[in-house]
Design a protein around this motif. Structure first.
Motif, PDB file in Angstrom:
ATOM      1  N   THR A  32      28.584  28.239  42.241  1.00 16.84           N
ATOM      2  CA  THR A  32      27.479  28.124  43.200  1.00 16.84           C
ATOM      3  C   THR A  32      27.768  28.950  44.452  1.00 16.84           C
ATOM      4  O   THR A  32      26.911  29.707  44.925  1.00 16.84           O
ATOM      5  N   LEU A  33      28.981  28.816  44.983  1.00 17.93           N
ATOM      6  CA  LEU A  33      29.342  29.557  46.184  1.00 17.93           C
ATOM      7  C   LEU A  33      29.383  31.062  45.909  1.00 17.93           C
ATOM      8  O   LEU A  33      28.869  31.859  46.702  1.00 17.93           O
ATOM      9  N   GLY A  34      29.978  31.451  44.793  1.00 20.90           N
ATOM     10  CA  GLY A  34      30.043  32.874  44.445  1.00 20.90           C
ATOM     11  C   GLY A  34      28.667  33.468  44.233  1.00 20.90           C
ATOM     12  O   GLY A  34      28.364  34.572  44.698  1.00 20.90           O
ATOM     13  N   GLY A  35      27.798  32.735  43.529  1.00 21.71           N
ATOM     14  CA  GLY A  35      26.426  33.225  43.308  1.00 21.71           C
ATOM     15  C   GLY A  35      25.662  33.365  44.607  1.00 21.71           C
ATOM     16  O   GLY A  35      24.932  34.338  44.816  1.00 21.71           O
ATOM     17  N   SER A  36      25.830  32.390  45.511  1.00 23.21           N
ATOM     18  CA  SER A  36      25.151  32.458  46.810  1.00 23.21           C
ATOM     19  C   SER A  36      25.613  33.676  47.608  1.00 23.21           C
ATOM     20  O   SER A  36      24.797  34.367  48.233  1.00 23.21           O
ATOM     21  N   LEU A  37      26.907  33.928  47.587  1.00 17.94           N
ATOM     22  CA  LEU A  37      27.426  35.085  48.324  1.00 17.94           C
ATOM     23  C   LEU A  37      26.945  36.400  47.722  1.00 17.94           C
ATOM     24  O   LEU A  37      26.666  37.361  48.455  1.00 17.94           O
ATOM     25  N   ILE A  38      26.838  36.461  46.406  1.00 14.87           N
ATOM     26  CA  ILE A  38      26.334  37.685  45.766  1.00 14.87           C
ATOM     27  C   ILE A  38      24.873  37.903  46.136  1.00 14.87           C
ATOM     28  O   ILE A  38      24.459  39.036  46.433  1.00 14.87           O
ATOM     29  N   VAL A  39      24.074  36.840  46.159  1.00 16.63           N
ATOM     30  CA  VAL A  39      22.666  36.969  46.546  1.00 16.63           C
ATOM     31  C   VAL A  39      22.563  37.417  48.003  1.00 16.63           C
ATOM     32  O   VAL A  39      21.768  38.309  48.336  1.00 16.63           O
ATOM     33  N   LEU A  40      23.368  36.818  48.900  1.00 16.50           N
ATOM     34  CA  LEU A  40      23.353  37.241  50.301  1.00 16.50           C
ATOM     35  C   LEU A  40      23.790  38.696  50.450  1.00 16.50           C
ATOM     36  O   LEU A  40      23.245  39.437  51.276  1.00 16.50           O
ATOM     37  N   SER A  41      24.757  39.113  49.653  1.00 13.41           N
ATOM     38  CA  SER A  41      25.192  40.506  49.677  1.00 13.41           C
ATOM     39  C   SER A  41      24.061  41.429  49.260  1.00 13.41           C
ATOM     40  O   SER A  41      23.848  42.495  49.864  1.00 13.41           O
ATOM     41  N   GLY A  42      23.326  41.040  48.241  1.00 15.68           N
ATOM     42  CA  GLY A  42      22.180  41.856  47.801  1.00 15.68           C
ATOM     43  C   GLY A  42      21.102  41.948  48.869  1.00 15.68           C
ATOM     44  O   GLY A  42      20.530  43.017  49.093  1.00 15.68           O
ATOM     45  N   PHE A  43      20.789  40.813  49.530  1.00 12.64           N
ATOM     46  CA  PHE A  43      19.795  40.831  50.605  1.00 12.64           C
ATOM     47  C   PHE A  43      20.251  41.724  51.752  1.00 12.64           C
ATOM     48  O   PHE A  43      19.450  42.471  52.331  1.00 12.64           O
ATOM     49  N   THR A  44      21.519  41.667  52.084  1.00  9.57           N
ATOM     50  CA  THR A  44      22.049  42.498  53.165  1.00  9.57           C
ATOM     51  C   THR A  44      21.935  43.979  52.812  1.00  9.57           C
ATOM     52  O   THR A  44      21.548  44.801  53.652  1.00  9.57           O
ATOM     53  N   MET A  45      22.282  44.304  51.571  1.00  9.96           N
ATOM     54  CA  MET A  45      22.178  45.704  51.135  1.00  9.96           C
ATOM     55  C   MET A  45      20.728  46.171  51.166  1.00  9.96           C
ATOM     56  O   MET A  45      20.443  47.283  51.627  1.00  9.96           O
ATOM     57  N   ALA A  46      19.806  45.352  50.699  1.00  9.09           N
ATOM     58  CA  ALA A  46      18.384  45.728  50.706  1.00  9.09           C
ATOM     59  C   ALA A  46      17.870  45.910  52.128  1.00  9.09           C
ATOM     60  O   ALA A  46      17.143  46.872  52.425  1.00  9.09           O
ATOM     61  N   ALA A  47      18.258  45.018  53.038  1.00  6.43           N
ATOM     62  CA  ALA A  47      17.816  45.139  54.431  1.00  6.43           C
ATOM     63  C   ALA A  47      18.390  46.394  55.071  1.00  6.43           C
ATOM     64  O   ALA A  47      17.702  47.087  55.839  1.00  6.43           O
ATOM     65  N   THR A  48      19.634  46.731  54.735  1.00  4.76           N
ATOM     66  CA  THR A  48      20.239  47.945  55.287  1.00  4.76           C
ATOM     67  C   THR A  48      19.508  49.187  54.800  1.00  4.76           C
ATOM     68  O   THR A  48      19.208  50.098  55.592  1.00  4.76           O
TER      69      THR A  48
END
Length: 149
Positions: A32-48
């Motif tokens: 759960t924690l790893g999946g959440s961090l991967i999703v947040l990483s994807g959102f950060t990359m998309a926003a950048t």
């Protein structure tokens, strides 16, 4: 009595084994924690990427002004930071010298004394060697002048 010993062996055996539910809970938490961090990483990359796409035209238009401004600000900040670091270092050196001269034995004073003694010893060796060479050269000159007629 045999029943009590057998019960103690079985109960002791179960306490040493990790429970399956504990492993499942750890794995579930990690996924759960790893999946959440991967999703947040994807959102950060998309926003950048979206931010760069939107700001690139502005950066291109204003680059003749922004590049020199950024360089100037960088040089000013770097200069002030280096000046502050050198000032702090010099204040510490003066504080250390004050403590050394007043005999309070700051950190590293014993090493400095050792180096000073080594340099003084080497200077004395050079002085004695020079005196020996000077005496020997005087003897040779005097000996050579007596041989000439």
């Amino acid at each position: 009595m045999a029943n009590i010993q057998q019960y103690n062996r079985h109960s002791h055996h179960h306490h040493n084994q990790p429970k399956v539910s504990h492993h499942v809970a750890k794995a579930t938490t990690a996924v759960t924690l790893g999946g959440s961090l991967i999703v947040l990483s994807g959102f950060t990359m998309a926003a950048t990427v979206m931010g760069l796409v939107m700001l690139t035209p502005l950066l291109v238009i204003f680059s003749p002004v922004l590049v020199p401004a950024v360089l100037t600000v960088f040089m000013l900040v770097s200069g002030f930071m280096v000046s502050g670091w050198l000032g702090a270092t010099s204040m510490y050196v003066f504080y250390w010298l004050y403590r050394y001269v007043s005999g309070k034995h700051p950190i590293g004073a014993d090493r400095l004394d050792w180096v000073r003694e080594r340099i003084a010893g080497a200077a004395m060796d050079v002085k004695h060697k020079a005196m020996d060479i000077g005496i020997n050269s005087t003897d040779v000159k005097e000996g050579g002048s007596h041989n000439n007629y």
